[in-house]
Design an enzyme around this catalytic site. Sequence first.
Site, PDB file in Angstrom:
ATOM      1  CG  HIS A  66      57.352 121.686  87.124  1.00  0.00           C
ATOM      2  ND1 HIS A  66      56.256 121.203  86.465  1.00  0.00           N
ATOM      3  CD2 HIS A  66      58.133 122.227  86.150  1.00  0.00           C
ATOM      4  CE1 HIS A  66      56.361 121.422  85.171  1.00  0.00           C
ATOM      5  NE2 HIS A  66      57.495 122.049  84.943  1.00  0.00           N
ATOM      6  CG  HIS A  75      47.662 121.838  87.447  1.00  0.00           C
ATOM      7  ND1 HIS A  75      47.707 122.873  86.548  1.00  0.00           N
ATOM      8  CD2 HIS A  75      48.550 120.915  87.024  1.00  0.00           C
ATOM      9  CE1 HIS A  75      48.562 122.557  85.588  1.00  0.00           C
ATOM     10  NE2 HIS A  75      49.093 121.386  85.845  1.00  0.00           N
ATOM     11  CG  ASP A  98      53.217 114.986  88.873  1.00  0.00           C
ATOM     12  OD1 ASP A  98      52.894 116.186  88.785  1.00  0.00           O
ATOM     13  OD2 ASP A  98      54.008 114.432  88.094  1.00  0.00           O
TER      14      ASP A  98
HETATM   15  C1  SDX Z   1      52.942 119.679  87.462  1.00  0.00           C
HETATM   16  O1  SDX Z   1      52.061 123.866  85.076  1.00  0.00           O
HETATM   17  C2  SDX Z   1      51.969 122.700  84.679  1.00  0.00           C
HETATM   18  O2  SDX Z   1      51.367 122.387  83.658  1.00  0.00           O
HETATM   19  C3  SDX Z   1      52.650 121.665  85.524  1.00  0.00           C
HETATM   20  C4  SDX Z   1      52.394 120.233  85.112  1.00  0.00           C
HETATM   21  C5  SDX Z   1      52.956 119.945  83.766  1.00  0.00           C
HETATM   22  O3  SDX Z   1      52.466 118.998  83.128  1.00  0.00           O
HETATM   23  O4  SDX Z   1      53.938 120.595  83.380  1.00  0.00           O
HETATM   24  O5  SDX Z   1      51.011 119.950  85.111  1.00  0.00           O
HETATM   25  C6  SDX Z   1      53.073 119.251  86.061  1.00  0.00           C
HETATM   26  O6  SDX Z   1      53.807 120.372  87.928  1.00  0.00           O
HETATM   27  C7  SDX Z   1      51.713 119.286  88.241  1.00  0.00           C
HETATM   28  C8  SDX Z   1      51.738 119.847  89.701  1.00  0.00           C
HETATM   29  C9  SDX Z   1      52.599 118.896  90.542  1.00  0.00           C
HETATM   30  N1  SDX Z   1      52.869 119.518  91.873  1.00  0.00           N
HETATM   31  C10 SDX Z   1      52.333 118.960  92.994  1.00  0.00           C
HETATM   32  O7  SDX Z   1      51.538 118.012  92.995  1.00  0.00           O
HETATM   33  C11 SDX Z   1      52.847 119.611  94.273  1.00  0.00           C
HETATM   34  C12 SDX Z   1      51.653 119.888  95.217  1.00  0.00           C
HETATM   35  N2  SDX Z   1      50.841 120.944  94.599  1.00  0.00           N
HETATM   36  C13 SDX Z   1      51.019 122.304  95.090  1.00  0.00           C
HETATM   37  O8  SDX Z   1      52.384 122.612  95.311  1.00  0.00           O
HETATM   38  C14 SDX Z   1      50.252 123.314  94.257  1.00  0.00           C
HETATM   39  O9  SDX Z   1      48.993 122.817  94.088  1.00  0.00           O
HETATM   40  C15 SDX Z   1      50.758 123.743  92.911  1.00  0.00           C
HETATM   41  C16 SDX Z   1      52.125 124.323  92.982  1.00  0.00           C
HETATM   42  C17 SDX Z   1      50.736 122.607  91.953  1.00  0.00           C
HETATM   43  C18 SDX Z   1      49.783 124.779  92.378  1.00  0.00           C
HETATM   44  O10 SDX Z   1      49.887 125.849  93.197  1.00  0.00           O
HETATM   45  P1  SDX Z   1      48.965 127.143  92.945  1.00  0.00           P
HETATM   46  O11 SDX Z   1      48.126 127.106  91.740  1.00  0.00           O
HETATM   47  O12 SDX Z   1      49.884 128.290  93.121  1.00  0.00           O
HETATM   48  O13 SDX Z   1      47.947 127.026  94.032  1.00  0.00           O
HETATM   49  P2  SDX Z   1      48.117 127.768  95.324  1.00  0.00           P
HETATM   50  O14 SDX Z   1      49.489 127.465  95.846  1.00  0.00           O
HETATM   51  O15 SDX Z   1      47.718 129.189  95.104  1.00  0.00           O
HETATM   52  O16 SDX Z   1      47.068 127.023  96.208  1.00  0.00           O
HETATM   53  C19 SDX Z   1      45.757 127.508  96.304  1.00  0.00           C
HETATM   54  C20 SDX Z   1      45.360 127.138  97.712  1.00  0.00           C
HETATM   55  C21 SDX Z   1      46.378 127.605  98.759  1.00  0.00           C
HETATM   56  O17 SDX Z   1      45.646 127.869  99.914  1.00  0.00           O
HETATM   57  P3  SDX Z   1      45.398 129.428 100.254  1.00  0.00           P
HETATM   58  O18 SDX Z   1      46.769 130.077 100.319  1.00  0.00           O
HETATM   59  O19 SDX Z   1      44.540 129.959  99.128  1.00  0.00           O
HETATM   60  O20 SDX Z   1      44.697 129.379 101.598  1.00  0.00           O
HETATM   61  O21 SDX Z   1      45.315 125.695  97.829  1.00  0.00           O
HETATM   62  C22 SDX Z   1      46.290 125.276  98.753  1.00  0.00           C
HETATM   63  C23 SDX Z   1      47.243 126.417  99.007  1.00  0.00           C
HETATM   64  O22 SDX Z   1      47.726 126.373 100.343  1.00  0.00           O
HETATM   65  N3  SDX Z   1      46.998 124.164  98.134  1.00  0.00           N
HETATM   66  C24 SDX Z   1      47.212 123.003  98.718  1.00  0.00           C
HETATM   67  C25 SDX Z   1      47.847 122.213  97.746  1.00  0.00           C
HETATM   68  N4  SDX Z   1      48.005 122.919  96.628  1.00  0.00           N
HETATM   69  C26 SDX Z   1      47.477 124.140  96.883  1.00  0.00           C
HETATM   70  N5  SDX Z   1      46.927 122.560  99.966  1.00  0.00           N
HETATM   71  C27 SDX Z   1      47.302 121.285 100.223  1.00  0.00           C
HETATM   72  N6  SDX Z   1      47.910 120.449  99.340  1.00  0.00           N
HETATM   73  C28 SDX Z   1      48.198 120.896  98.095  1.00  0.00           C
HETATM   74  N7  SDX Z   1      48.784 120.089  97.221  1.00  0.00           N
END
Ligand code: SDX
Length: 392
Positions: free
Chosen positions: A229, A270, A327
């Site tokens: 997050h 996201h 971010d």
């Molecule tokens: C913020 O909610 C909000 O509004 C949050 C926010 C706010 O203003 O409050 O916008 C702020 O928190 C932005 C997000 C910041 N976090 C990061 O940058 C951390 C890296 N991102 C990941 O941890 C992830 O993308 C999340 C947690 C942000 C979102 O996760 P989701 O929607 O649960 O997506 P997912 O985990 O289901 O991913 C879908 C697929 C997966 O592959 P499969 O399991 O389907 O094979 O995409 C892959 C994931 O493995 N994936 C990534 C990835 N994010 C998702 N692969 C590589 N790098 C990534 N960053």
Amino acid sequence: GAGYFTYDPGFLATASCESSITYIDGGKGILQHRGYAIDALAKDADYLEVCYILLYGELPNKEQYEEFKDIITNHTMVHEKIAHFFQGFLPDAHPMAMVCAVVGALSSFYHSDLDINDPNQRIRSAHRLIAKMPTIAAMAYKYSIGQPFVYPRNDLSYAENFLHMMFSVPAEEYTVSPTLARAMDRIFTLHADHEQNASTSTVRLAGSSGANPYACIAAGVASLWGPAHGGANEACLNMLEKIGDVSRVDEFVAKAKDKNDPFRLMGFGHRVYKNFDPRATVMRETCHEVLTELGIQDPLLDVAMALEKVALEDPYFIEKKLYPNVDFYSGIILKAIGIPTNMFTVIFAMSRTVGWISHWHEMLGQPGQKIGRPRQNYVGEIDREFQPLDKR
Ligand code: SDX
């Protein structure tokens, strides 16, 4: 055991909520605050105007804006006793740990003004929190580098005041650069609110029990801290530094694609945006403006641009709908401003305080508000016979 999931109409009442503060269309990459598009707000309004809109629902006219600015300006100081809270921390305490603790402690300074059913007292708490977060954040930074705390000044704008409290030292006057102040203000705006994200939902759930606003915001700070997050901006810059050079980008992209590798590209993806995060678009422009105006050639930006290129062209990222999020660029701008990475999430928390407290205020003003009670799908054992210890 068999999973038991009973449909309970109350479930919708606890899991969902009604709000008129922020609208997001993740598929179209739309973000609006009270109906105003984020890019217009980021470019044409300053952060205090955005705070007004989030809190009151309308654009302020000149008189309302000036009055609001005066109110916030006159709440920026904290009680002198607050300074003693920092003395209890070890020098290497993470600034988020300090901010989380001190914000929670604020309630002990205002216990005569915490009637959450009185909208005027709720608004006064909102004013105090919006005004005092930069002061507390800067105190956490100054404590972590062993420099004296700097008092807020009433002749500076919100962003200028924060930079002044961060970088001024008694030995010499600190002149706030308009470029840095504008960039800082825009970062505040781009992080101000984002609907029901993890930390805002935390604040609402805490607030639904009747907890005081300072305790609720401290809960929001704690929830934001995680690298998935708000901690992503700090994690993103640490990742860029670990990649170090454009020549190593492919190596890390391969790691991100490897299902057996827990590595994820920080600053990508996201929960809601399965298209470009509109904040990232504005942040990208600001990033280039700041680095150009300051004449900074940051190799980390080259790495960031190489990663972005991959994300926009690589079939894996396109299929997974992984775009740079808010971010991704903010860390590079904050680094250019001279802010250390361990302060990045503190700045996110400062900026998001207005969003948190606006949702808290809105929720408590809604008729029939009940305590939140998210439901679960029970998948454990049922009706087991107890065995006394000597029989196990
Ligand atoms: C913020 O909610 C909000 O509004 C949050 C926010 C706010 O203003 O409050 O916008 C702020 O928190 C932005 C997000 C910041 N976090 C990061 O940058 C951390 C890296 N991102 C990941 O941890 C992830 O993308 C999340 C947690 C942000 C979102 O996760 P989701 O929607 O649960 O997506 P997912 O985990 O289901 O991913 C879908 C697929 C997966 O592959 P499969 O399991 O389907 O094979 O995409 C892959 C994931 O493995 N994936 C990534 C990835 N994010 C998702 N692969 C590589 N790098 C990534 N960053």
